[in-house]
Design a protein around this motif. Structure first.
Motif, PDB file in Angstrom:
ATOM      1  N   VAL A 162       2.814  -6.974   2.017  1.00 58.77           N
ATOM      2  CA  VAL A 162       3.408  -7.524   3.237  1.00 58.77           C
ATOM      3  C   VAL A 162       2.708  -8.857   3.495  1.00 58.77           C
ATOM      4  O   VAL A 162       1.573  -8.897   3.967  1.00 58.77           O
ATOM      5  CB  VAL A 162       3.229  -6.568   4.433  1.00 58.77           C
ATOM      6  CG1 VAL A 162       3.878  -7.166   5.685  1.00 58.77           C
ATOM      7  CG2 VAL A 162       3.818  -5.197   4.122  1.00 58.77           C
ATOM      8  N   THR A 288      -0.554  -4.145   2.885  1.00 59.82           N
ATOM      9  CA  THR A 288       0.343  -3.396   2.007  1.00 59.82           C
ATOM     10  C   THR A 288       1.069  -2.332   2.823  1.00 59.82           C
ATOM     11  O   THR A 288       0.634  -1.955   3.912  1.00 59.82           O
ATOM     12  CB  THR A 288      -0.420  -2.726   0.853  1.00 59.82           C
ATOM     13  OG1 THR A 288      -1.437  -1.869   1.393  1.00 59.82           O
ATOM     14  CG2 THR A 288      -1.039  -3.763  -0.064  1.00 59.82           C
ATOM     15  N   ARG A 289       2.166  -1.833   2.246  1.00 57.91           N
ATOM     16  CA  ARG A 289       2.981  -0.846   2.956  1.00 57.91           C
ATOM     17  C   ARG A 289       3.492   0.192   1.960  1.00 57.91           C
ATOM     18  O   ARG A 289       4.013  -0.144   0.900  1.00 57.91           O
ATOM     19  CB  ARG A 289       4.158  -1.543   3.638  1.00 57.91           C
ATOM     20  CG  ARG A 289       5.124  -0.620   4.377  1.00 57.91           C
ATOM     21  CD  ARG A 289       6.127  -1.450   5.165  1.00 57.91           C
ATOM     22  NE  ARG A 289       6.812  -2.421   4.311  1.00 57.91           N
ATOM     23  CZ  ARG A 289       7.253  -3.604   4.724  1.00 57.91           C
ATOM     24  NH1 ARG A 289       7.072  -3.973   5.985  1.00 57.91           N
ATOM     25  NH2 ARG A 289       7.886  -4.425   3.905  1.00 57.91           N
TER      26      ARG A 289
END
Length: 382
Positions: A162, A288-289
Motif C-alpha cells: 500500500v 502492506t495489506r
C-alpha cells in the motif's frame, strides 16, 4: 456471426490443440513442458484434499513439501500475483543468491509434482467458508464458481503493498526506493547520498535511527525526511544523538512529488515550498495489506501492521484448523522467513491430521508409481 456460432468452433479448436499437444508431449515430456512454463499445469486437479493451501509461493510451497513428507494430500490454490511483481533478484538466500525468484518457485513446483501428493489450481480464491459436522471442513470458491474442500487450511497468500499518496512514489519503487537494505542495499554501495522517508512503518524514532545506520553502510550521507511531521523530526534527532549520530540532517518539509532523474541514477524530492533535494536512493518500507475479504470471512485476528496474528511455533490462527505463514503473518517479509514459517506450519498441520482422521495407508507411495522417493532409492542402490 453470432457468439453461439463462434464459441463451439473455438471450443473444438482448443480441444484439438490439446489432443495434439498431448500426443506430441507424452508422459514426463508433457509434465516437463509445463513445469518449465510460468505456472504448474492443472492435470485432473482433485476437488478435495487433506489440506488447502491458499498461495503458491515460498511459504505455501515449503508447507506443502513438509506435508507430503507425511503422505498428506495438499492442494495449492494460487493466483500468480506475488508481492515481488517486479521480479527483483533473490538475496540473502543460500544457493539462490541474485537469481530470479520465479526460478525458485518453478524448482519447488517440480519437486512437489514428483511426490504424487501435491496438486495445483491456478485460480483466484474469493470466498472461504467452514462446513460439515462441527465445521470441520473448509470450502474455497474462486471467481468462476469452482469449489475445493479440505480438512485444514493454510493462508500463505502473501500481501500487497500500500504505497503512500505521494506523486511519483510507485513509479520509483523498488529501484530507487528501497524497502529492505538487507535484500537490496549492497547493490547501491558507494552511493553519494541517501534519504530516509520517516513515514508509516519507518515513522518511529527508534526504527528511523536504526534505518539511518543501515543506510550509512552504503551512502556517504543520509538525510531523514519526515514529510511535514515536526514533532517526529525532534524525536528522531534525539534518538540519533542518543546513538552517537551527530551529523545526520533531518528535513521536516512536506513532500509533494518524487522525480526520477533522466540518467536513472538518482531520485529528486520536490517539497511544498518549491525546494528540491536529490538523493542516490531513498529508504522506505511501505505499508502492506492482506486479503481483507478472506480475513473477514474467516474471522481471523490481525494486528496493527495488518498481518494475521498467529501462535508460534506452528503458526495457528485464532480460528481452529486455520494456519497462516509467510508475508501475511510476519513483519519479516523475506523468502528465508517465509520458507521457515511454511515448514513449521506444515508440521503443525500434519500433527492435526493423524491416521485416525485421514485413514491414509502407511505406504501410499506404493500406489503412486515412480516418485522422487523411489528415484532416490534407485540412486543409492546403483
Amino acid at each position: 456471426m453470432s457468439f453461439f456460432q463462434v464459441y463451439p468452433v473455438r471450443l473444438v479448436g482448443y480441444s484439438v490443440l490439446a489432443l495434439l499437444l498431448g500426443y506430441a508431449l507424452k508422459g514426463d515430456e508433457l509434465r516437463s513442458f509445463f513445469i518449465n512454463s510460468h505456472q504448474p499445469l492443472e492435470l485432473n486437479t482433485p476437488s478435495s484434499a487433506d489440506v488447502l493451501i491458499i498461495g503458491g509461493s515460498h511459504a505455501g510451497l515449503s508447507a506443502a513439501l513438509t506435508l507430503t513428507r507425511h503422505q498428506i494430500d495438499v492442494l495449492i490454490l494460487d493466483s500468480n500475483a506475488p508481492r515481488n511483481k517486479w521480479k527483483t533478484p533473490t538475496h540473502a538466500l543460500p544457493t539462490w543468491e541474485n537469481r530470479n525468484p520465479d526460478d525458485l518457485r518453478r524448482a519447488s513446483w517440480k519437486e512437489l509434482q514428483k511426490t504424487g501428493f501435491a496438486s495445483f489450481a491456478n485460480t483466484h480464491i474469493t470466498t472461504i467458508t467452514k462446513t460439515g459436522a462441527n465445521e470441520s471442513m473448509f470450502i474455497a470458491r474462486d471467481s468462476l464458481g469452482r469449489e475445493w474442500s479440505g480438512r485444514k487450511l493454510l493462508i500463505a497468500a502473501g500481501v500487497e503493498f500500500v504505497f503512500p499518496l505521494i506523486k511519483g512514489y510507485e513509479e520509483n519503487f523498488p529501484d530507487r526506493i528501497l524497502h529492505c537494505l538487507f535484500t537490496r542495499g549492497l547493490e547501491y554501495k558507494g552511493s553519494r547520498s541517501a534519504g530516509l522517508l520517516a513515514m508509516g512503518l519507518a515513522g518511529s524514532p527508534h526504527h528511523s535511527a536504526m534505518l539511518v545506520e543501515d543506510a550509512q553502510k552504503f551512502a556517504s550521507t543520509v538525510t531523514v525526511y519526515t514529510n511535514g511531521n515536526l514533532q517526529l523530526g525532534v524525536e528522531i534527532t534525539a534518538a540519533l544523538l542518543a546513538r552517537g549520530e551527530e551529523n545526520t540532517a533531518v528535513d521536516n518539509r512536506k513532500i509533494i512529488q518524487l522525480l526520477r532523474e533522466p540518467a536513472g541514477d538518482s531520485i529528486t524530492i520536490v517539497f511544498d515550498d518549491g525546494g528540491t533535494a536529490t538523493e542516490s536512493f531513498l529508504v522506505h518500507q511501505p505499508d502492506t495489506r492482506v486479503n481483507l475479504e478472506i480475513v473477514s470471512q474467516l474471522g481471523l485476528e490481525t494486528n496493527e501492521r495488518n498481518d494475521i496474528v498467529t501462535r508460534m511455533p506452528f503458526y495457528q490462527t485464532n480460528v481452529a484448523g486455520v494456519f497462516a505463514a509467510g508475508d501475511c503473518a510476519s513483519p519479516f517479509k523475506m523468502i528465508p522467513n517465509a520458507i521457515f514459517q511454511g515448514s513449521n506450519a506444515g508440521a503443525g498441520i500434519a500433527r492435526e491430521l493423524p491416521r485416525t482422521i485421514t485413514h491414509n495407508h502407511i505406504d501410499r507411495l506404493a500406489d503412486k508409481g515412480t516418485t522422487w522417493y523411489s528415484q532416490l532409492q534407485r540412486q543409492f542402490t546403483l
